[in-house]
Design a protein around this motif. Structure first.
Motif, PDB file in Angstrom:
ATOM      1  N   ALA A   1      38.642  39.649  38.039  1.00  0.00           N
ATOM      2  CA  ALA A   1      39.020  40.651  37.044  1.00  0.00           C
ATOM      3  C   ALA A   1      40.524  40.888  36.999  1.00  0.00           C
ATOM      4  N   LYS A   2      41.286  40.198  37.871  1.00  0.00           N
ATOM      5  CA  LYS A   2      42.743  40.375  37.968  1.00  0.00           C
ATOM      6  C   LYS A   2      43.084  41.840  38.209  1.00  0.00           C
ATOM      7  N   ALA A   3      42.403  42.423  39.197  1.00  0.00           N
ATOM      8  CA  ALA A   3      42.619  43.825  39.545  1.00  0.00           C
ATOM      9  C   ALA A   3      44.002  44.010  40.156  1.00  0.00           C
ATOM     10  N   ASP A   4      44.536  45.222  39.997  1.00  0.00           N
ATOM     11  CA  ASP A   4      45.855  45.533  40.532  1.00  0.00           C
ATOM     12  C   ASP A   4      45.803  46.002  41.982  1.00  0.00           C
ATOM     13  N   CYS A   5      44.700  46.611  42.370  1.00  0.00           N
ATOM     14  CA  CYS A   5      44.620  47.210  43.698  1.00  0.00           C
ATOM     15  C   CYS A   5      43.207  47.070  44.254  1.00  0.00           C
TER      16      CYS A   5
END
Length: 510
Positions: free
Chosen positions: A84-88
Motif C-alpha cells: 500500500a506504500k504506507a508512510d508509517c
C-alpha cells in the motif's frame, strides 16, 4: 563592436561568479541548525503528504509471546504496508517476550519497510519485545507501561525455566548483545541502556545517578524511559508517553492519515503446524495426482491430492510468505499437463510448460518475497558484483529458497519409491481395482479397463501423433493412448502392443 563585446563578457563573468559570491555570504550550518532544519523538513514533508495525498499508517498488533504466529502477523502486516506504500508502520506491543530466533527474523522483516517504524509499548514490552522495539526508529509508551528485563532464559522440558550453565549464559549473552547493539546503533539508541537490559554485569549511570546497579537487569517505566539526561537532555530510551494509538499518530505528524489495523487471521497457530508437515503434504499431493491420472474418471485420490496441495498453499498464505496467486499458477500447470496427457499427447512443450508452472508455484508459494522490490539485482554494489536487494538476499539465495526447495526435494525423493511400487504392484491387486472402480463416479472400472488392455496384446496399429514417448495410435477403428519404452516414433509408423502401463498401451515399432 568592441564596446558590445566588453558588455557581453562582463555579463557572463557576473553570472558565473554569482553563485560563489552567494555561497560566501551564507552562514555555516551548526549542529543545532542542522537538526532544526531536518525536523522542519520532516514536518513539511508530513504536511505535504496530507495535502497532496492521504498518508497511510499501518498498525500491527504484537499481542502474544514472540513465537511463529506473531512472526506471521508481523510479516503479513509489513508486506501489506509495503504494497500500500504506507508512510508509517506502528507495532502495537504487549508481550512478555519469546524466542530469540524468531526475534532475529522480525529484525530482518522490520528492516525491509522503507517508511517510518515506531513501537508503541501498550503496557508491556519484556525480553524479546524490548529487542523488537529497539529495531524500530522510535519508541513511545503508554501510561504506566514497562519495557526491559531482556536477559535470555532457558526453558526446561516441562515448560518451566531452567538454570542456564554459566558458559552457555556468557556465550548467549555475548551473541544477543552484539545483535541488539547493531539495532541500537542503526536507530540511534544508547547502547549501554540496551546492554543493561540484557547483561546483569553491566552498570548504568546517568548524571552521576545509578539507574541500574551491577547484578540487576534494567527495566524501565514509561516515565523513566523518557527521562532526559546530559547537557543535550537526551531521552534515555522513549520519545514520550501518549495515551493511545490515535494520539501517537497525531504526535508523529500524521493527523488525518488513513489508519489501517492489521488483523490476525486466527489461523496463525495452524500455519505453524502446516509449515512443519509441508513435505508430507507435497508427498500426498504428488501421489494423489499420479494415481488420479492413472485411473479413469475423477475419484477420491484426486480429491485427496488436491486437498493436500490446497493446505500447503494455505500454510504459505497464513505465514505471510506468499499470496494466493500461486494457487492459480499451479492450477494452470495441472491443466496444461492434463491437456498434454489426454488431448494433445506427444507435443511435449505443453506438458513441459505445465510442469514448470507447477514447480515454480510450489517453490514460490513458500518463498519470502516482499512487494515493490526488484526480483533481480538492478545495479552494481560497492566492490561487489552481486548487490544486496531487499526483495531477495542474492548473497545467500539459500536463505530465500532453502525451505521450499528442501521440502520439494524431500517430497520427490520419497515419492519415487512410492510411485514405483504403486505402478508395479497396486494395479494388479483386487483391492485397488475395487476401490478405484467405486471412486470413478460410475465410469468403466479398472478391472474392465485392464481386461480390454490385455485383449489388445500383439495388435498392430498406426501412430497418428509423434510418440515422444507418449501419444495416440489407431488400432482398427479405435484411437488409443499409447506410450513407448522411451524411444521416439514418427507419425505413420506401425506400432505393436506388448503390454500396458496403467491405462496406456505399451508399444514398440513394428
Amino acid at each position: 563592436m568592441k564596446t558590445w563585446l566588453i558588455l557581453v563578457t562582463a555579463l557572463c563573468l557576473a553570472a558565473a561568479l554569482a553563485p560563489f559570491v552567494q555561497a560566501q555570504e551564507k552562514k555555516p550550518l551548526t549542529e543545532k541548525s542542522t537538526i532544526e532544519s531536518i525536523e522542519k523538513m520532516q514536518r513539511l514533508g508530513n504536511d505535504k503528504a496530507s495535502d497532496d495525498k492521504q498518508a497511510k499508517v499501518y498498525v500491527v498488533p504484537v499481542r502474544d509471546d514472540i513465537m511463529p504466529p506473531i512472526l506471521y502477523v508481523i510479516r503479513r502486516g509489513v508486506k501489506d504496508a509495503m504494497e500500500a506504500k504506507a508512510d508509517c508502520l506502528i507495532l502495537d506491543m504487549e508481550t512478555n517476550g519469546g524466542r530469540v530466533d524468531i526475534t532475529e527474523d522480525i529484525f530482518d522483516i522490520i528492516g525491509k519497510f522503507p517508511g517510518e517504524t515506531v513501537t508503541y509499548v501498550n503496557k508491556d514490552a519484556y525480553s524479546a519485545g524490548a529487542f523488537i522495539a529497539v529495531a524500530t526508529q522510535k519508541i513511545y509508551m503508554a501510561e504506566q507501561s514497562v519495557i526491559g528485563a531482556a536477559a535470555p532464559i532457558m526453558m526446561g522440558p516441562t515448560g518451566g525455566v531452567s538454570e542456564m550453565p554459566s558458559t552457555m549464559e556468557v556465550k548467549i549473552n555475548s551473541a544477543i548483545r552484539a545483535k541488539i547493539r547493531t539495532q541500537a546503533e542503526k536507530n540511534g539508541y544508547a547502547k549501554d541502556v540496551i546492554e543493561a537490559m540484557v547483561d546483569k554485569t553491566k552498570k548504568l549511570e546517568r548524571d552521576s545517578k545509578v539507574l541500574c546497579a551491577e547484578g540487576d537487569i534494567l527495566t524501565l517505566t514509561n516515565l523513566e524511559a523518557e527521562a532526559k539526561y546530559g547537557e543535550a537532555k537526551t531521552p534515555l530510551l522513549s520519545s514520550g508517553t501518549v495515551k493511545s494509538i490515535d494520539a501517537l499518530i497525531k504526535e508523529l505528524g500524521y493527523a488525518g492519515a488513513q489508519r489501517v489495523d492489521v488483523q490476525p487471521l486466527g489461523a496463525e497457530e495452524l500455519g505453524t503446524w502446516i509449515n512443519a508437515i509441508s513435505p508430507l503434504l507435497l508427498l500426498i499431493g504428488i501421489i494423489g495426482l499420479y494415481i488420479e491420472f492413472k485411473t479413469p474418471g475423477f475419484g477420491v485420490f484426486g480429491a485427496i491430492g488436491i486437498a493436500a496441495l490446497v493446505v500447503y498453499f494455505f500454510g504459505g498464505y497464513v505465514s505471510g510468505l506468499a499470496g494466493i496467486e500461486w494457487v492459480g499458477i499451479f492450477t494452470l500447470g495441472v491443466v496444461l499437463v492434463a491437456v498434454e496427457l489426454f488431448w494433445l499427447s506427444g507435443t511435449l512443450i505443453i506438458g513441459m510448460v505445465g510442469v514448470a508452472c507447477m514447480l515454480v508455484a510450489l517453490v514460490m508459494g513458500m518463498t519470502d518475497i516482499y512487494p515493490n522490490m526488484p526480483l533481480f539485482p538492478t545495479g552494481g554494489g560497492k566492490g561487489d558484483s552481486m548487490p544486496q536487494v531487499e526483495g531477495i538476499d542474492f548473497h545467500d539465495l539459500g536463505k530465500a529458497f532453502s525451505k521450499p526447495i528442501g521440502d520439494l526435494t524431500i517430497a520427490f525423493a520419497l515419492s519415487i519409491p512410492v510411485i514405483w511400487a504403486l505402478a508395479k504392484y497396486l494395479p494388479h491387486t483386487a483391492f485397488f481395482a475395487n476401490f478405484a472402480s467405486e471412486a470413478a463416479s460410475g465410469v468403466e472400472s479398472v478391472a474392465a479397463l485392464a481386461a480390454e488392455v490385455d485383449s489388445r496384446l500383439g495388435q498392430v496399429g498406426e501412430a497418428i501423433t509423434p510418440l515422444h514417448p507418449g501419444g495416440k495410435a489407431m488400432f482398427g477403428d479405435d484411437m488409443c493412448t499409447v506410450v513407448t519404452q522411451g524411444e521416439m516414433i514418427a507419425v505413420g509408423a506401425h506400432v505393436k502392443v506388448i503390454g500396458h502401463r496403467g491405462s496406456d498401451l505399451l508399444v514398440i515399432e513394428a
